[in-house]
Design a protein around this motif. Structure first.
Motif, mmCIF file in Angstrom:
data_model
loop_
_atom_site.group_PDB
_atom_site.id
_atom_site.type_symbol
_atom_site.label_atom_id
_atom_site.label_comp_id
_atom_site.label_asym_id
_atom_site.label_seq_id
_atom_site.Cartn_x
_atom_site.Cartn_y
_atom_site.Cartn_z
ATOM 1 N N MET A 97 37.332 38.341 34.840
ATOM 2 C CA MET A 97 38.437 38.802 35.642
ATOM 3 C C MET A 97 38.047 40.155 36.218
ATOM 4 O O MET A 97 37.680 41.061 35.484
ATOM 5 N N THR A 98 38.157 40.292 37.504
ATOM 6 C CA THR A 98 37.821 41.558 38.160
ATOM 7 C C THR A 98 39.101 42.320 38.481
ATOM 8 O O THR A 98 40.196 41.745 38.527
ATOM 9 N N TRP A 99 38.973 43.623 38.729
ATOM 10 C CA TRP A 99 40.137 44.439 39.055
ATOM 11 C C TRP A 99 40.798 44.003 40.363
ATOM 12 O O TRP A 99 42.027 43.945 40.431
ATOM 13 N N PRO A 100 40.028 43.692 41.422
ATOM 14 C CA PRO A 100 40.693 43.210 42.643
ATOM 15 C C PRO A 100 41.466 41.902 42.419
ATOM 16 O O PRO A 100 42.563 41.726 42.946
ATOM 17 N N LEU A 101 40.907 40.998 41.616
ATOM 18 C CA LEU A 101 41.606 39.751 41.331
ATOM 19 C C LEU A 101 42.889 40.024 40.542
ATOM 20 O O LEU A 101 43.952 39.468 40.852
ATOM 21 N N LEU A 102 42.805 40.901 39.540
ATOM 22 C CA LEU A 102 43.985 41.255 38.759
ATOM 23 C C LEU A 102 45.048 41.901 39.646
ATOM 24 O O LEU A 102 46.237 41.589 39.545
ATOM 25 N N GLY A 103 44.624 42.786 40.535
ATOM 26 C CA GLY A 103 45.568 43.416 41.469
ATOM 27 C C GLY A 103 46.209 42.417 42.397
ATOM 28 O O GLY A 103 47.413 42.477 42.670
ATOM 29 N N GLY A 104 45.419 41.460 42.891
ATOM 30 C CA GLY A 104 45.962 40.420 43.761
ATOM 31 C C GLY A 104 46.970 39.537 43.044
ATOM 32 O O GLY A 104 48.022 39.198 43.594
ATOM 33 N N LEU A 105 46.653 39.168 41.807
ATOM 34 C CA LEU A 105 47.586 38.357 41.022
ATOM 35 C C LEU A 105 48.879 39.104 40.749
ATOM 36 O O LEU A 105 49.972 38.526 40.822
#
Length: 96
Positions: free
Chosen positions: A1-9
Protein backbone atom coordinates in the motif's frame (compact mmCIF):
# COMPACT_ATOMS: atom_id res chain seq x y z
CA UNK A 1 0.00 0.00 0.00
CA UNK A 2 1.48 3.33 -1.01
CA UNK A 3 0.73 6.75 0.49
CA UNK A 4 -0.88 8.08 -2.72
CA UNK A 5 -3.14 5.02 -2.88
CA UNK A 6 -4.08 5.41 0.79
CA UNK A 7 -4.81 9.10 0.22
CA UNK A 8 -6.94 8.31 -2.82
CA UNK A 9 -8.92 5.69 -0.92
CA UNK A 10 -9.48 8.09 1.96
CA UNK A 11 -10.62 10.82 -0.44
CA UNK A 12 -13.11 8.52 -2.18
CA UNK A 13 -14.43 7.26 1.15
CA UNK A 14 -14.89 10.73 2.60
CA UNK A 15 -16.36 12.16 -0.61
CA UNK A 16 -18.88 9.35 -0.90
CA UNK A 17 -20.18 10.18 2.58
CA UNK A 18 -19.92 13.96 2.68
CA UNK A 19 -21.21 14.85 -0.79
CA UNK A 20 -24.59 13.14 -0.43
CA UNK A 21 -25.11 14.83 2.96
CA UNK A 22 -24.39 18.26 1.49
CA UNK A 23 -25.99 17.94 -1.95
CA UNK A 24 -29.08 15.83 -1.35
CA UNK A 25 -32.14 16.98 0.59
CA UNK A 26 -32.81 15.52 4.02
CA UNK A 27 -35.05 12.46 3.66
CA UNK A 28 -38.53 12.60 5.15
CA UNK A 29 -41.29 10.14 5.89
CA UNK A 30 -40.70 6.43 5.39
CA UNK A 31 -37.21 6.95 3.89
CA UNK A 32 -36.10 8.76 7.07
CA UNK A 33 -37.44 5.91 9.23
CA UNK A 34 -35.56 3.29 7.18
CA UNK A 35 -32.31 5.27 7.31
CA UNK A 36 -32.66 5.78 11.07
CA UNK A 37 -32.98 2.02 11.56
CA UNK A 38 -29.94 1.07 9.44
CA UNK A 39 -27.13 1.22 12.05
CA UNK A 40 -28.46 -1.70 14.09
CA UNK A 41 -28.78 -4.16 11.15
CA UNK A 42 -25.41 -3.07 9.75
CA UNK A 43 -23.71 -3.63 13.08
CA UNK A 44 -25.44 -6.98 13.48
CA UNK A 45 -24.25 -8.13 10.05
CA UNK A 46 -20.65 -7.07 10.76
CA UNK A 47 -20.82 -8.78 14.13
CA UNK A 48 -22.12 -12.02 12.63
CA UNK A 49 -19.54 -12.02 9.83
CA UNK A 50 -16.67 -11.48 12.26
CA UNK A 51 -17.82 -14.37 14.43
CA UNK A 52 -18.35 -16.79 11.54
CA UNK A 53 -14.76 -16.90 10.39
CA UNK A 54 -12.36 -19.72 9.67
CA UNK A 55 -11.88 -20.67 13.30
CA UNK A 56 -13.24 -19.83 16.71
CA UNK A 57 -13.39 -16.11 17.49
CA UNK A 58 -10.65 -14.76 19.72
CA UNK A 59 -11.32 -13.32 23.17
CA UNK A 60 -10.58 -9.66 22.28
CA UNK A 61 -13.07 -9.84 19.41
CA UNK A 62 -15.77 -11.22 21.69
CA UNK A 63 -15.00 -8.59 24.34
CA UNK A 64 -15.14 -5.80 21.74
CA UNK A 65 -18.47 -7.12 20.46
CA UNK A 66 -20.02 -7.27 23.93
CA UNK A 67 -18.73 -3.81 24.83
CA UNK A 68 -19.97 -2.33 21.54
CA UNK A 69 -23.38 -3.92 22.03
CA UNK A 70 -23.52 -2.38 25.51
CA UNK A 71 -22.76 1.02 24.00
CA UNK A 72 -25.32 0.54 21.22
CA UNK A 73 -28.16 1.42 23.56
CA UNK A 74 -27.03 5.06 23.32
CA UNK A 75 -27.52 5.05 19.51
CA UNK A 76 -24.28 7.03 19.25
CA UNK A 77 -21.85 5.65 16.70
CA UNK A 78 -18.94 7.34 18.45
CA UNK A 79 -19.84 5.77 21.79
CA UNK A 80 -20.26 2.33 20.18
CA UNK A 81 -16.84 2.63 18.55
CA UNK A 82 -15.20 3.79 21.77
CA UNK A 83 -16.83 0.97 23.77
CA UNK A 84 -15.71 -1.59 21.22
CA UNK A 85 -12.15 -0.28 21.20
CA UNK A 86 -12.07 -0.23 25.00
CA UNK A 87 -13.36 -3.81 25.19
CA UNK A 88 -10.84 -4.99 22.63
CA UNK A 89 -7.98 -3.20 24.37
CA UNK A 90 -8.93 -4.44 27.83
CA UNK A 91 -9.25 -8.04 26.64
CA UNK A 92 -5.96 -7.77 24.78
CA UNK A 93 -4.20 -6.63 27.95
CA UNK A 94 -5.86 -9.25 30.15
CA UNK A 95 -5.45 -12.20 27.77
CA UNK A 96 -2.10 -11.16 26.39
Amino acid sequence: MTWPLLGGLALVTIASRVLPMTLLPTPTGRAAEVLAALPAPLFASLFALSLVGDGPPDVPLLAASVAALAGARSRSLLLVLLCGLAGYGAAGVLVG
